[in-house]
Write a protein that holds these residues in place. Sequence first.
Motif, PDB file in Angstrom:
ATOM      1  N   LYS A 124       0.827  -1.213   0.000  1.00  0.00           N
ATOM      2  CA  LYS A 124       0.000   0.000   0.000  1.00  0.00           C
ATOM      3  C   LYS A 124       0.865   1.269   0.000  1.00  0.00           C
ATOM      4  N   LEU A 229      -4.002  -4.722  -6.447  1.00  0.00           N
ATOM      5  CA  LEU A 229      -4.338  -3.289  -6.389  1.00  0.00           C
ATOM      6  C   LEU A 229      -4.482  -2.672  -7.776  1.00  0.00           C
ATOM      7  N   VAL A 234     -10.837  -3.553  -8.299  1.00  0.00           N
ATOM      8  CA  VAL A 234     -10.480  -2.748  -7.130  1.00  0.00           C
ATOM      9  C   VAL A 234     -10.754  -1.279  -7.430  1.00  0.00           C
ATOM     10  N   ARG A 235     -10.374  -0.841  -8.629  1.00  0.00           N
ATOM     11  CA  ARG A 235     -10.657   0.564  -9.001  1.00  0.00           C
ATOM     12  C   ARG A 235     -12.165   0.808  -9.069  1.00  0.00           C
ATOM     13  N   GLU A 238     -13.439   1.231  -5.602  1.00  0.00           N
ATOM     14  CA  GLU A 238     -13.101   2.566  -5.083  1.00  0.00           C
ATOM     15  C   GLU A 238     -14.022   3.624  -5.693  1.00  0.00           C
ATOM     16  N   ALA A 239     -14.312   3.483  -7.004  1.00  0.00           N
ATOM     17  CA  ALA A 239     -15.175   4.449  -7.674  1.00  0.00           C
ATOM     18  C   ALA A 239     -16.605   4.393  -7.136  1.00  0.00           C
ATOM     19  N   GLY A 241     -17.350   4.034  -4.157  1.00  0.00           N
ATOM     20  CA  GLY A 241     -17.364   4.671  -2.845  1.00  0.00           C
ATOM     21  C   GLY A 241     -17.363   3.702  -1.676  1.00  0.00           C
ATOM     22  N   THR A 243     -15.990   1.511   1.430  1.00  0.00           N
ATOM     23  CA  THR A 243     -15.020   1.900   2.462  1.00  0.00           C
ATOM     24  C   THR A 243     -13.706   1.161   2.244  1.00  0.00           C
ATOM     25  N   SER A 244     -12.651   1.736   2.787  1.00  0.00           N
ATOM     26  CA  SER A 244     -11.326   1.115   2.642  1.00  0.00           C
ATOM     27  C   SER A 244     -11.307  -0.285   3.254  1.00  0.00           C
ATOM     28  N   ILE A 247     -13.015  -2.743   0.834  1.00  0.00           N
ATOM     29  CA  ILE A 247     -12.145  -3.011  -0.325  1.00  0.00           C
ATOM     30  C   ILE A 247     -10.994  -3.910   0.087  1.00  0.00           C
ATOM     31  N   ARG A 248     -10.409  -3.616   1.268  1.00  0.00           N
ATOM     32  CA  ARG A 248      -9.266  -4.403   1.731  1.00  0.00           C
ATOM     33  C   ARG A 248      -9.650  -5.859   1.996  1.00  0.00           C
ATOM     34  N   HIS A 251     -12.009  -7.465  -1.442  1.00  0.00           N
ATOM     35  CA  HIS A 251     -11.473  -7.472  -2.802  1.00  0.00           C
ATOM     36  C   HIS A 251      -9.953  -7.671  -2.862  1.00  0.00           C
TER      37      HIS A 251
END
Length: 335
Positions: A124, A229, A234-235, A238-239, A241, A243-244, A247-248, A251
């Motif tokens: 990261k 990543l 993953v993108r 993120e798009a 919206g 939460t981190s 996603i972590r 995904h």
Amino acid sequence: MLRFIVRRILQMIGVLFVLSILLFAWTRSLPGGPVDAICGERCNADQRQALRAQLGLDKSVPAQYWTFLTNAFQGKFGTSTGVLPGTDALDLFLKRLPATIELSFGAILIALVLGVPLGFLAAKRRGGWLDNTSVMTSLIGVAVPVFFIAYLLKYFLAIKYHVLPLQGRQDDIDATRVTGFFVLDGLLTQEWDAAWNALKHLVLPSIALSTIPFAVIFRITRASVLDVLDEDYVRTAEAKGLTSRTIRDRHVLRNAMLPVVTTLGLQIGALLGGAVLTERVFVWGGVGESLANAFSLKDYAVIQVFILMAAAGYVIINLLVDIMYAVIDPRVRTR
């Protein structure tokens, strides 16, 4: 899923069958053979002939292999002639195995607890100080021989500063034995002093033995997370919206853990085969140390059972890893 597991078990049986043939052929081709290994120079010609008949070496090779196979299924590998004379070889293996499992568990636990989070954070923060420091540390773990790290830890933390015990699995205290795992025995019997004493003895050899698994797990985790990543999903997450944390966990880590699980199985299997140098430096009394002694003392029965059982353990661990792999990634079940 059931078909996948059955297919893997059948493959495991095939591997063990081939392994038994290789082990049988190898032990029969040792210089001097089993008779010399057992007798040395103590037996005369008649005694050697009687021992050959007793071991079935005067029969045809297929008959010898069948005898070897049936004895192996019954756990009959003979008695130790060098490591612990007069002791059944399988009993000796079972007696030494808890020490190796306890040490391997400690080493893998350290490698996992440090390797996976550091690998994720390093990926990261690629190019940052944490990434560079972690990569350098992992290189040291791979490049420096384990026995050298073991001697350094022993000198500074045991001999010079007396922080941890020098060697062995436990001091000479009156502890109750239940499973052969000294830390676990202390917890089960509520003998807290015995458990704490065994845990302190476990720290140094576990740290020394964890250096290579830590380096491998860290680097595999870092590389896998970097690959994931860059993936479109993953993108997209993120798009959208998310939460981190979502996603972590959902995904990144789930997909990045696949190669880590495979590596973990290989590392555990290798450690259970016995860490010869680490066990010798810390006088640990596990499988690796006994196997090394068996080779130097030409203890034929012990060599045979230790190699076969260590290999069987390796295969079983990898079977469990395959099943775990299929749980994490359903696509594996259909291949």
